[in-house]
Each structure stands twice: as C-alpha cells, then as structure tokens.
Design an enzyme around this catalytic site. Structure first.
Site, PDB file in Angstrom:
ATOM      1  N   ASP A 156       1.158  -1.114   0.083  1.00 14.86           N
ATOM      2  CA  ASP A 156       0.054   0.052   0.073  1.00 14.86           C
ATOM      3  C   ASP A 156       0.569   1.151   0.067  1.00 14.86           C
ATOM      4  O   ASP A 156       1.882   1.456   1.010  1.00 14.86           O
ATOM      5  CB  ASP A 156      -0.913   0.186   1.284  1.00 14.86           C
TER       6      ASP A 156
ATOM      7  N   ASP B  24       4.353  -0.226  -8.435  1.00 12.36           N
ATOM      8  CA  ASP B  24       3.846   0.337  -9.526  1.00 12.36           C
ATOM      9  C   ASP B  24       3.930   1.872  -9.304  1.00 12.36           C
ATOM     10  O   ASP B  24       3.738   2.960  -9.979  1.00 12.36           O
ATOM     11  CB  ASP B  24       2.410   0.286 -10.040  1.00 12.36           C
TER      12      ASP B  24
ATOM     13  N   THR C 249       1.458 -10.951  -9.299  1.00 13.71           N
ATOM     14  CA  THR C 249       0.334 -11.031  -8.081  1.00 13.71           C
ATOM     15  C   THR C 249      -0.937 -10.515  -8.794  1.00 13.71           C
ATOM     16  O   THR C 249      -0.882 -10.044 -10.133  1.00 13.71           O
ATOM     17  CB  THR C 249       1.009 -10.028  -7.022  1.00 13.71           C
TER      18      THR C 249
ATOM     19  N   TYR D 126      -2.525  -7.659  -8.064  1.00 12.25           N
ATOM     20  CA  TYR D 126      -2.481  -6.170  -8.339  1.00 12.25           C
ATOM     21  C   TYR D 126      -1.529  -6.097  -9.512  1.00 12.25           C
ATOM     22  O   TYR D 126      -1.667  -5.197 -10.376  1.00 12.25           O
ATOM     23  CB  TYR D 126      -1.778  -5.534  -7.142  1.00 12.25           C
TER      24      TYR D 126
HETATM   25  C1  LIG Z   1      -2.119  -3.372  -2.472  1.00 13.57           C
HETATM   26  S1  LIG Z   1      -2.469  -4.971  -1.852  1.00 13.57           S
HETATM   27  C2  LIG Z   1      -1.241  -6.147  -2.744  1.00 13.57           C
HETATM   28  C3  LIG Z   1      -1.592  -7.489  -2.534  1.00 13.57           C
HETATM   29  C4  LIG Z   1      -0.680  -8.270  -3.352  1.00 13.57           C
HETATM   30  N1  LIG Z   1       0.714  -8.234  -2.705  1.00 13.57           N
HETATM   31  C5  LIG Z   1      -0.877  -8.185  -4.543  1.00 13.57           C
HETATM   32  O1  LIG Z   1       0.279  -7.658  -5.166  1.00 13.57           O
HETATM   33  O2  LIG Z   1      -1.680  -8.389  -5.242  1.00 13.57           O
HETATM   34  C6  LIG Z   1      -1.475  -4.923  -0.182  1.00 13.57           C
HETATM   35  C7  LIG Z   1      -1.701  -5.931   0.812  1.00 13.57           C
HETATM   36  O3  LIG Z   1      -1.208  -5.774   2.072  1.00 13.57           O
HETATM   37  C8  LIG Z   1      -1.887  -5.839   2.997  1.00 13.57           C
HETATM   38  N2  LIG Z   1      -0.957  -5.311   4.173  1.00 13.57           N
HETATM   39  C9  LIG Z   1      -0.427  -4.047   4.071  1.00 13.57           C
HETATM   40  N3  LIG Z   1       0.222  -3.884   5.298  1.00 13.57           N
HETATM   41  C10 LIG Z   1       0.251  -4.898   5.994  1.00 13.57           C
HETATM   42  C11 LIG Z   1       0.931  -5.404   7.136  1.00 13.57           C
HETATM   43  N4  LIG Z   1       1.740  -4.460   7.882  1.00 13.57           N
HETATM   44  N5  LIG Z   1       0.817  -6.649   7.629  1.00 13.57           N
HETATM   45  C12 LIG Z   1      -0.023  -7.687   6.768  1.00 13.57           C
HETATM   46  N6  LIG Z   1      -0.628  -7.241   5.817  1.00 13.57           N
HETATM   47  C13 LIG Z   1      -0.539  -5.789   5.183  1.00 13.57           C
HETATM   48  C14 LIG Z   1      -3.032  -5.342   2.774  1.00 13.57           C
HETATM   49  O4  LIG Z   1      -4.177  -5.740   3.643  1.00 13.57           O
HETATM   50  C15 LIG Z   1      -3.308  -5.636   1.568  1.00 13.57           C
HETATM   51  O5  LIG Z   1      -4.157  -6.947   1.245  1.00 13.57           O
END
Ligand SMILES: C[S@@+](CC[C@H](N)C(=O)[O-])C[C@H]1O[C@@H](n2cnc3c(N)ncnc32)[C@H](O)[C@@H]1O
Length: 219
Positions: free
Chosen positions: A122, A158, A196, A198
């Site tokens: 994120d 990205d 992934t 995303y």
């Molecule tokens: C933007 S998504 C990307 C998911 C995957 N890596 C992808 O590329 O499809 C980021 C994910 O990281 C999780 N996330 C963010 N910070 C985290 C943390 N500190 N511990 C566990 N999960 C986390 C969010 O809930 C979300 O599902």
C-alpha cells in the site's frame, strides 16, 4: 484492497491459518514460524501483505522444497489465501492473519528467513500517512535481523512516490543492505515482474513497474 472476493463458497482456512492475536504474548519469547510446517528444516520465505495469495500459491507449487508463509492483516484475504493453499494441498504454505511487521519485530527469531517478499505494498500517498508504509528505517533493521546471511528482500511497486521512498531507504541503509538486480520468480509469466493480482490488474491499466532486491550485508 479493492479487488472483490466471491462469497459463494464457505472458506475453510483449516490448519493453514495462524492468527497472530492467538499467539502467546511476545514478552514470553520468540516464536519460530518454521515449526508451523510439516518439514520445518526447509528454506523459509515470508511474503508481507500477500493479498489473495496468488504469488504464494503459484510459487509454492513450483518450489515444494521451500516453506512459504504469507502474512496478511485483512481477515477476508488471509482466509481466502489459506483456503486456497488448503484446496491445493500445499503443506509448504501457511498464512499468518495479522500485522507482518509486528510479527517480524516482536516474535520472529534472528536469521531464519531466506527471502522476504513485498509486492505492490500500500503506497499511503499522503505525507501524514507515510509512517504507515511497510518500509521504514526501523522495519529494515528488523528485516535485516530476521534474514539469514545472504538473504534477500524483494520489492516490486507501480507507485512512483513509493519507489522513490524505497530508493531513499535503500541509499540510507547500505551498511545493512546491498542493492542487487531483481530477478523474477519462476512462477511469473514471461512479461511479469512477479505475477500478483495487483500486478495483473495494473498491467491492464498500462502502469510501469519498478523492482529491487536488497541483499543482507553481514552475517
Ligand atoms: C495493495 S495490496 C497487494 C496485495 C498483493 N501483494 C498483490 O500484489 O496483489 C497490499 C496488501 O497488503 C496488506 N498489508 C498491508 N500492510 C500489511 C501489514 N503490515 N501486515 C500484513 N498485511 C499488510 C493489505 O491488507 C493488502 O492486502
């Protein structure tokens, strides 16, 4: 995360999911996540923010001699990924429901992780939210601590501003991490960085991607 999940089938995470909140308190000592696998002596990789578990499941199916732990704090995605790994019968995959950075910092023992994966994390674009980004000087020190000698942190994004943030942090932490060429995992399709959900979504939108590998310096 905006990508939707089907609610048609009841998810069964079974023994594939470990809940951080249910672990003994960190004050009572470190917990070795390798013991959550049938074969704890295998190489161990950890994905931070594994979303729907696409990379985890794809790569674990190709790399059966390595144990993969996905960490995800969104319960619906953790359940989804654990259920997915269970349905594939992947004994080399486990999901941790909880904050990956908290787990690494307070529970994870030193020198046990071969590779840390951080894909499309994120971006938290507002300046006042930058402290919520996974990569900070403090978290990098913890990543260095839990990695084995020669272990790697692999990052793909990205997001231009987040990429600049990663570069600044890498430049500031050359005493503990050496920047190396990023190599795509074997499960990625030919044109993919990692493959992934995303990445696949953003690729359709034509976004450019950035990647780096930070290799642990020292023992
Ligand atoms: C933007 S998504 C990307 C998911 C995957 N890596 C992808 O590329 O499809 C980021 C994910 O990281 C999780 N996330 C963010 N910070 C985290 C943390 N500190 N511990 C566990 N999960 C986390 C969010 O809930 C979300 O599902």
């Amino acid at each position: 995360m905006s990508a939707g999940l089907s609610r048609r089938r009841r998810l069964d995470p079974g023994d594939w999911e470990i809940v951080l909140d249910a672990l003994p308190l960190a004050e009572s000592g470190r917990i070795d996540p390798r013991t959550w696998f049938q074969n704890p002596d295998r190489p161990f990789e950890l994905e931070i923010g594994s979303g729907k578990g696409t990379f985890l499941v794809q790569q674990a199916r190709q790399q059966l001699e390595t144990n993969f732990l996905g960490a995800e704090w969104a319960a619906a995605y953790a359940h989804h990924s654990a259920d997915r790994a269970r349905r594939h019968g992947l004994e080399n995959v486990r999901m941790l429901l909880g904050n990956a950075v908290e787990f690494i910092t307070h529970w994870c023992p030193d020198g046990i992780v071969n590779v840390l994966h951080l894909y499309f994390s994120d971006p938290w674009p507002k300046k006042r939210h930058h402290k919520r980004r996974v990569v900070q000087d403090e978290s990098l020190a913890q990543f260095h601590r839990v990695l084995r000698s020669g272990g790697e942190l692999r990052i793909v994004t990205d997001h231009e501003d987040l990429w600049a943030w990663y570069e600044e942090h890498a430049d500031r932490n050359t005493a503990i991490f050496q920047q190396c060429q990023y190599v795509s995992p074997s499960s990625a399709d030919e044109e993919e960085f990692v493959g992934t959900n995303y990445e696949r979504k953003f690729r359709i939108e034509g976004r450019p991607f950035h990647a780096m590998t930070l290799k642990k310096v020292g023992g």
